[in-house]
Design a protein around this motif. Structure first.
Motif, short mmCIF file in Angstrom:
data_model
loop_
_atom_site.label_atom_id
_atom_site.label_comp_id
_atom_site.label_asym_id
_atom_site.label_seq_id
_atom_site.Cartn_x
_atom_site.Cartn_y
_atom_site.Cartn_z
N GLU A 123 0.83 -1.21 0.00
CA GLU A 123 0.00 0.00 0.00
C GLU A 123 0.86 1.25 0.00
OE1 GLU A 123 -2.38 -0.65 3.42
OE2 GLU A 123 -3.74 -2.08 2.42
N GLU A 127 1.25 4.07 -3.17
CA GLU A 127 0.95 5.49 -2.97
C GLU A 127 2.02 6.41 -3.53
OE1 GLU A 127 0.27 5.83 1.20
OE2 GLU A 127 -1.72 4.89 1.11
N VAL A 330 -5.38 2.76 -5.34
CA VAL A 330 -4.41 3.85 -5.44
C VAL A 330 -4.75 4.83 -6.56
CG1 VAL A 330 -2.54 2.46 -4.50
CG2 VAL A 330 -2.90 2.49 -6.94
N THR A 333 -4.38 8.51 -6.02
CA THR A 333 -3.10 9.05 -5.59
C THR A 333 -2.12 9.21 -6.74
OG1 THR A 333 -2.09 6.90 -5.10
CG2 THR A 333 -3.41 7.94 -3.36
#
Length: 334
Positions: A123, A127, A330, A333
């Motif tokens: 994760e 990002e 994601v 982002t």
């Protein structure tokens, strides 16, 4: 990216006919396939980090990380998340657009604490706006689902060689185990990075059978790494002979023709190749490399050397998420 087969997969005899063409004729054909499907002068730069090194229970004959062999490698625990993220940031700053993480495990299952830890790391890397690839050994359905949800875009799981030669290289798991994990990763929606290693004592037929098996999958790999063995003292293949550059070029050319819309990755063993040898591999159809001074435990060319070579050849790095979907987790982002 799911690359469903739209034409019959080539069979061994067809692959052999290609491989045995005069070298320049073969490369001429592979170059035509390459430019038809990859018209932009781009190379994907993938950084590879061992996030859990050594102590592996598997007996892969080429691997320094196997606990079965007496090598100089010292086992290490899973890296802390912030240590991995710092490495990912450095890789991104150097130009890498895909960050690959490997752990020396037999595999992971749903409910494993180590899976939870890896998902947290994934994760964080996702990002940063990088594509995320992991190689963790065998997967079950739940582990594959968790990794996909965390942001993994590609799962690396090489089949290494032909099904016939595989038992001579590994005995602690089977070739079918490899195929099952590839299936689990694809069912979960991850693309698959799967290829093999040459120079382990296999025949040309074994190399071509490896391509035949991958081409026969309902969904072919998004990328196909072609590794040249790096002999590790203490392993059964520690005295492996060097691979002739023209054998490598021939296999890359056949792989490019066989997988026209997959990336063909010039992988381990590049420290033994001249700039001219690497250039010929790129001309024959390779369009991805592992980037950075280390590949799990093996040496790799320095980043500045690679960037200079690519610049001299007129290549630029491929942007992330060019041809794979941005994970839902994601998307906001990047």
């Amino acid at each position: 990216m799911a690359l469903l087969r739209t034409a019959p997969a080539p069979k061994l005899d067809e692959l052999r006919r290609l491989y045995e063409l005069p070298l320049f004729e073969l490369v001429h054909q592979s170059r035509a396939v390459y430019t038809a499907h990859w018209p932009d002068p781009e190379i994907q730069l993938c950084s590879l980090l061992s996030i859990k090194t050594g102590g592996c229970s598997e007996d892969c004959s080429y691997c320094a990380q196997s606990s079965h062999y007496d090598t100089a490698l010292q086992p290490e625990r899973l890296m802390e998340k912030e240590t991995v993220l710092a490495a990912a940031r450095r890789a991104k700053a150097e130009g890498a657009t895909r960050f690959c993480m490997g752990a020396a495990w037999k595999g992971v299952k749903g409910g494993d604490a180590k899976l939870d830890a890896v998902c947290g790391i994934v994760e964080g890397v996702a990002e940063l706006g990088m594509e995320v690839c992991v190689t963790l050994g065998n997967l079950d359905t739940e582990a594959a689902r968790r990794l996909k949800e965390a942001g993994v875009t590609a799962y690396n799981h090489n089949i290494d060689t032909s099904p016939e030669f595989y038992p001579k290289i590994v005995t602690t798991h089977t070739f079918d185990d490899r195929l099952r994990t590839i299936g689990e990763a694809q069912k979960a929606g991850m693309s698959v990075c799967s290829g093999g290693i040459i120079g382990m004592g296999e025949t040309v037929t074994d190399r071509l059978r490896m391509l035949e098996v991958l081409a026969g999958l309902e969904t072919v790999p998004e990328s196909v790494p072609i590794n040249v063995i790096t002999p590790i003292p203490g392993t059964p293949l520690g005295d492996a002979e060097p691979v002739d550059i023209f054998e490598l070029v021939r296999l890359i050319a056949v792989a490019r023709i066989t997988f026209p819309v997959s990336k063909v990755r010039l992988s381990a063993g590049r420290t033994k190749l001249s700039r001219e040898g690497q250039a010929l591999c790129f001309y024959a159809g390779a369009n991805a490399i592992f980037f950075g001074s280390k590949l799990l435990t093996a040496p790799n060319p320095e980043a500045n050397e690679d960037l200079r070579l690519l610049r001299d050849l007129g290549f630029k790095p491929q942007a992330p998420y060019t041809d794979v979907p941005v994970p839902d987790s994601v998307a906001a982002t990047v």
